[in-house]
Design a protein around this motif. Structure first.
Motif, mmCIF file in Angstrom:
data_model
loop_
_atom_site.group_PDB
_atom_site.id
_atom_site.type_symbol
_atom_site.label_atom_id
_atom_site.label_comp_id
_atom_site.label_asym_id
_atom_site.label_seq_id
_atom_site.Cartn_x
_atom_site.Cartn_y
_atom_site.Cartn_z
ATOM 1 N N LEU A 179 -30.449 -6.652 -72.803
ATOM 2 C CA LEU A 179 -29.755 -6.219 -71.590
ATOM 3 C C LEU A 179 -30.340 -4.908 -71.081
ATOM 4 O O LEU A 179 -30.644 -3.998 -71.852
ATOM 5 C CB LEU A 179 -28.261 -6.034 -71.858
ATOM 6 N N GLN A 180 -30.470 -4.822 -69.768
ATOM 7 C CA GLN A 180 -30.850 -3.575 -69.115
ATOM 8 C C GLN A 180 -29.929 -3.354 -67.919
ATOM 9 O O GLN A 180 -29.428 -4.318 -67.330
ATOM 10 C CB GLN A 180 -32.309 -3.612 -68.643
ATOM 11 N N HIS A 181 -29.722 -2.084 -67.551
ATOM 12 C CA HIS A 181 -28.882 -1.814 -66.384
ATOM 13 C C HIS A 181 -29.327 -0.520 -65.729
ATOM 14 O O HIS A 181 -29.898 0.373 -66.368
ATOM 15 C CB HIS A 181 -27.397 -1.739 -66.767
ATOM 16 N N THR A 182 -29.084 -0.433 -64.440
ATOM 17 C CA THR A 182 -29.310 0.780 -63.653
ATOM 18 C C THR A 182 -28.020 1.123 -62.920
ATOM 19 O O THR A 182 -27.181 0.254 -62.686
ATOM 20 C CB THR A 182 -30.444 0.589 -62.638
ATOM 21 N N GLY A 183 -27.886 2.401 -62.539
ATOM 22 C CA GLY A 183 -26.667 2.834 -61.862
ATOM 23 C C GLY A 183 -25.577 3.217 -62.831
ATOM 24 O O GLY A 183 -24.414 2.866 -62.630
ATOM 25 N N ARG A 184 -25.931 3.949 -63.886
ATOM 26 C CA ARG A 184 -24.941 4.297 -64.903
ATOM 27 C C ARG A 184 -23.818 5.165 -64.331
ATOM 28 O O ARG A 184 -22.652 4.969 -64.658
ATOM 29 C CB ARG A 184 -25.615 5.046 -66.062
ATOM 30 N N ASP A 185 -24.172 6.138 -63.477
ATOM 31 C CA ASP A 185 -23.174 7.098 -63.010
ATOM 32 C C ASP A 185 -22.906 7.042 -61.515
ATOM 33 O O ASP A 185 -21.887 7.540 -61.061
ATOM 34 C CB ASP A 185 -23.606 8.524 -63.379
ATOM 35 N N LYS A 186 -23.830 6.499 -60.729
ATOM 36 C CA LYS A 186 -23.613 6.464 -59.288
ATOM 37 C C LYS A 186 -24.424 5.338 -58.674
ATOM 38 O O LYS A 186 -25.352 4.800 -59.291
ATOM 39 C CB LYS A 186 -23.996 7.809 -58.652
ATOM 40 N N GLY A 187 -24.072 4.994 -57.423
ATOM 41 C CA GLY A 187 -24.777 3.919 -56.742
ATOM 42 C C GLY A 187 -24.362 2.550 -57.227
ATOM 43 O O GLY A 187 -23.389 2.380 -57.960
ATOM 44 N N ASP A 188 -25.117 1.539 -56.810
ATOM 45 C CA ASP A 188 -24.850 0.170 -57.248
ATOM 46 C C ASP A 188 -25.200 0.005 -58.728
ATOM 47 O O ASP A 188 -26.146 0.617 -59.226
ATOM 48 C CB ASP A 188 -25.654 -0.818 -56.419
ATOM 49 N N LEU A 189 -24.417 -0.829 -59.409
ATOM 50 C CA LEU A 189 -24.668 -1.130 -60.818
ATOM 51 C C LEU A 189 -25.361 -2.498 -60.892
ATOM 52 O O LEU A 189 -24.822 -3.496 -60.413
ATOM 53 C CB LEU A 189 -23.354 -1.158 -61.593
ATOM 54 N N VAL A 190 -26.559 -2.515 -61.450
ATOM 55 C CA VAL A 190 -27.336 -3.747 -61.552
ATOM 56 C C VAL A 190 -27.586 -4.016 -63.035
ATOM 57 O O VAL A 190 -28.216 -3.212 -63.733
ATOM 58 C CB VAL A 190 -28.677 -3.645 -60.800
ATOM 59 N N ILE A 191 -27.071 -5.149 -63.538
ATOM 60 C CA ILE A 191 -27.215 -5.529 -64.942
ATOM 61 C C ILE A 191 -28.139 -6.740 -65.003
ATOM 62 O O ILE A 191 -27.955 -7.711 -64.263
ATOM 63 C CB ILE A 191 -25.848 -5.860 -65.564
ATOM 64 N N THR A 192 -29.120 -6.687 -65.899
ATOM 65 C CA THR A 192 -30.134 -7.744 -65.990
ATOM 66 C C THR A 192 -30.254 -8.224 -67.428
ATOM 67 O O THR A 192 -30.265 -7.413 -68.355
ATOM 68 C CB THR A 192 -31.501 -7.234 -65.499
ATOM 69 N N LEU A 193 -30.325 -9.528 -67.586
ATOM 70 C CA LEU A 193 -30.593 -10.149 -68.884
ATOM 71 C C LEU A 193 -32.060 -10.537 -68.901
ATOM 72 O O LEU A 193 -32.493 -11.436 -68.180
ATOM 73 C CB LEU A 193 -29.705 -11.378 -69.084
ATOM 74 N N ARG A 194 -32.849 -9.838 -69.712
ATOM 75 C CA ARG A 194 -34.297 -10.021 -69.704
ATOM 76 C C ARG A 194 -34.771 -10.694 -70.991
ATOM 77 O O ARG A 194 -34.235 -10.431 -72.063
ATOM 78 C CB ARG A 194 -35.008 -8.682 -69.552
ATOM 79 N N PRO A 195 -35.796 -11.522 -70.884
ATOM 80 C CA PRO A 195 -36.355 -12.132 -72.106
ATOM 81 C C PRO A 195 -37.163 -11.118 -72.905
ATOM 82 O O PRO A 195 -37.686 -10.144 -72.358
ATOM 83 C CB PRO A 195 -37.245 -13.249 -71.560
#
Length: 430
Positions: free
Chosen positions: A133-149
Motif C-alpha cells: 500500500l502507498q498513499h499521498t495526502g497524509r495531512d492535507k489535500g486529496d488522499l490517494v491510496i494505491t495498491l501496488r504490485p
C-alpha cells in the motif's frame, strides 16, 4: 492538574512532533492552527529561525502523550475490531476501484480514520500477497491510496554511512572553521555543538568539498561549497516557555507572564530557498534520535542539492548557447537579406537608367526623322539631340560594364528590420 483532552488531529500532530521523523514547520500551513492550539496548552513550543518556526515538544507534551497512549493503547495481539473491519473494507474498495482510491479533501477525522485503516491493513496482513500500500495526502489535500504490485520500496540510505563525532575534544584540536563558528546556543551546549561541526567539517573535506566560515553579518555557522554551489548551514537551539512568577507582586496573585528557557535540543538547518522548495532543510535532536546520527542525511541532502543546481546550470548554459546560436543565425540571415536588398536596389536603379537611356535615344530618332524645312530649326534640333544622346550614354549602365555591387557598410540598426524581434546588439528578444 487535570489533563486537557485533545482531539484526534491534535493527538496525531503531537505524536508526529514527539516521535515523527519529519518535523512540523511553518511550511505545513495546514497544521499551523493545530500546532498553535498545542502551544497554547503548553504541550509544544515553536522556536523560530530564519523567519520559520519548527514545533518541538515540551516535557508536559511528552508526558501527556505517554499518558494518553498508555490509557488508550490497543491490545498488543491485533488491531481493534472496528479498525480491522475498516481495513478489510479498504482493501475491498481498492480492488473494486482498480487498485486506486481517491478521497477528495477529507475532513481531519476522516483522514485520521483512513490512516488507521492503512496501518491496520499492514499490521494484520490484510494486504494481498505480492502487493503493498502507498498513499499521498497524509495531512492535507486529496488522499490517494494505491495498491501496488511488488514489495514495498526500500530506503536507499546506506546503513553503514556514519559521521563520527568525538565524545570529548580539547578546543585546540577543533577544526578551524568549527572553532570560530558562530553558534547561537547556551554555554552548556557549545562544546557539543562545536564537536558536531568539527566532525562535519572533516566529513565534508573527506568528500573533497570545501568548508568555510560565512561572511560577517551572516546568521550561518558554516558554509559548505560543492563546485559552484554554496550552502550556508545554521545552528539553532530550541527553547520552551515556562511561567514567570517574577511579575506577580503577591503570593496569591495569578501568574500570567512567561519566560523562555533553552531546551538543550540542537538543530542544524540549510538556508531556506525557493530553488529547493519542499525538500527537507532541518535536522535536530528528537525523542528517538540525536543530531549526531542525522549528519549523513544532511550531507546527502547537500550533495543532492549541489547536483540539482549543477544540472540547472548546465541546462541554463545549454539554453543560453542555443539562444546565442539562433541569434547568430538570425544575424547572418539578416546580413544576407540586407545585401540581397542592396543588390536588388542597385539592379532596379540600373534598369531604370537603361530604360531611360533607351527612351532618350528613341526620342532623338523621332526628332531627327521629323521633316523640318526651317534650316535654323533643324540646326537647333541637331544640337539638342546631340546633347541628349551624350546624356543617354552617360546614364546607360550597359556602356559602363556593370558588375556585382560591393556590399554596403552595415550598422546594427540597419539589421533591425530583418531580425524579426531579435536585438541587433545581443542574443535577446525585444
Amino acid at each position: 492538574m487535570a489533563r486537557t483532552k485533545l482531539n484526534e488531529r491534535q493527538l496525531d500532530a503531537l505524536r508526529r512532533i514527539c516521535h515523527g521523523e519529519t518535523p512540523i514547520t511553518s511550511d505545513d500551513s495546514g497544521l499551523a492552527a493545530t500546532v498553535y492550539a498545542l502551544r497554547n496548552r503548553g504541550l509544544v513550543t515553536t522556536p523560530r529561525a530564519d523567519g520559520r518556526w519548527s514545533a518541538a515538544p515540551t516535557e508536559a507534551g511528552l508526558q501527556h502523550l505517554a499518558h494518553t497512549d498508555a490509557t488508550h493503547a490497543p491490545h498488543p495481539s491485533a488491531s481493534a475490531p472496528s479498525t480491522v473491519a475498516e481495513a478489510a473494507e479498504l482493501i475491498s474498495r481498492l480492488q473494486q476501484a482498480g487498485d486506486t482510491l481517491h478521497i477528495a479533501n477529507p475532513t481531519p477525522d476522516e483522514r485520521a480514520r483512513w490512516r488507521r485503516a492503512l496501518h491496520a491493513a499492514r499490521a494484520d496482513h490484510l494486504v494481498p500477497d505480492g502487493h503493498h500500500l502507498q498513499h499521498t495526502g497524509r495531512d492535507k489535500g486529496d488522499l490517494v491510496i494505491t495498491l501496488r504490485p511488488g514489495p514495498p520500496p526500500r530506503r536507499s540510505t546506506p546503513p553503514d554511512e556514519t559521521v563520527p563525532v568525538p565524545d570529548d575534544l580539547p578546543p585546540d584540536h577543533l577544526h578551524p572553521a568549527a572553532a570560530t563558528a558562530h553558534i547561537p546556543a547556551c554555554p552548556e551546549c557549545q562544546p557539543r555543538a562545536r564537536r558536531i561541526l568539527h566532525a562535519l567539517c572533516h566529513a565534508v573535506e573527506a568528500k573533497n568539498y570545501t568548508v568555510s566560515n560565512p561572511e560577517s553579518g551572516s546568521a550561518a555557522s558554516l558554509v559548505i561549497t560543492i563546485g559552484d554551489s554554496s550552502f550556508p548551514l545554521a545552528f539553532h537551539e530550541g527553547a520552551y516557555e515556562v511561567p514567570d512568577p517574577s511579575g506577580a507582586k503577591y503570593a496569591w496573585q495569578r501568574v500570567t507572564g512567561h519566560t523562555t528557557r533553552p531546551s538543550h535540543q540542537l538543530d542544524l538547518s540549510l538556508e531556506h530557498t525557493y530553488a529547493h522548495r519542499g525538500r527537507r532543510s532541518h535536522w535536530g535532536d528528537r525523542q528517538r534520535w540525536r543530531l549526531e546520527g542525522k549528519l549523513p542525511a544532511l550531507l546527502r541532502e547537500i550533495a543532492h542539492r549541489a547536483q540539482i543546481e549543477y544540472e540547472r546550470r548546465q541546462a541554463q548554459q545549454r539554453k543560453e548557447e542555443e539562444t546565442r546560436q539562433r541569434w547568430l543565425t538570425a544575424m547572418q540571415q539578416a546580413r544576407t537579406a540586407l545585401a540581397e536588398d542592396h543588390r536588388l536596389k542597385t539592379l532596379r536603379t540600373q534598369v531604370q537608367a537603361w530604360q531611360e537611356a533607351a527612351a532618350i535615344r528613341a526620342y532623338c530618332d523621332a526628332l531627327e526623322d521629323h521633316q523640318n524645312t526651317d534650316p535654323a530649326a533643324a540646326e537647333g534640333v541637331t544640337a539638342w539631340t546631340t546633347w541628349a544622346r551624350a546624356y543617354a550614354d552617360r546614364i546607360d549602365p550597359v556602356l559602363q560594364n556593370p558588375r556585382l555591387p560591393d556590399p554596403p557598410t552595415i550598422t546594427p540598426e540597419d539589421l533591425r528590420p530583418y531580425l524579426r524581434g531579435w536585438s541587433p546588439y545581443e542574443p535577446k528578444r525585444q
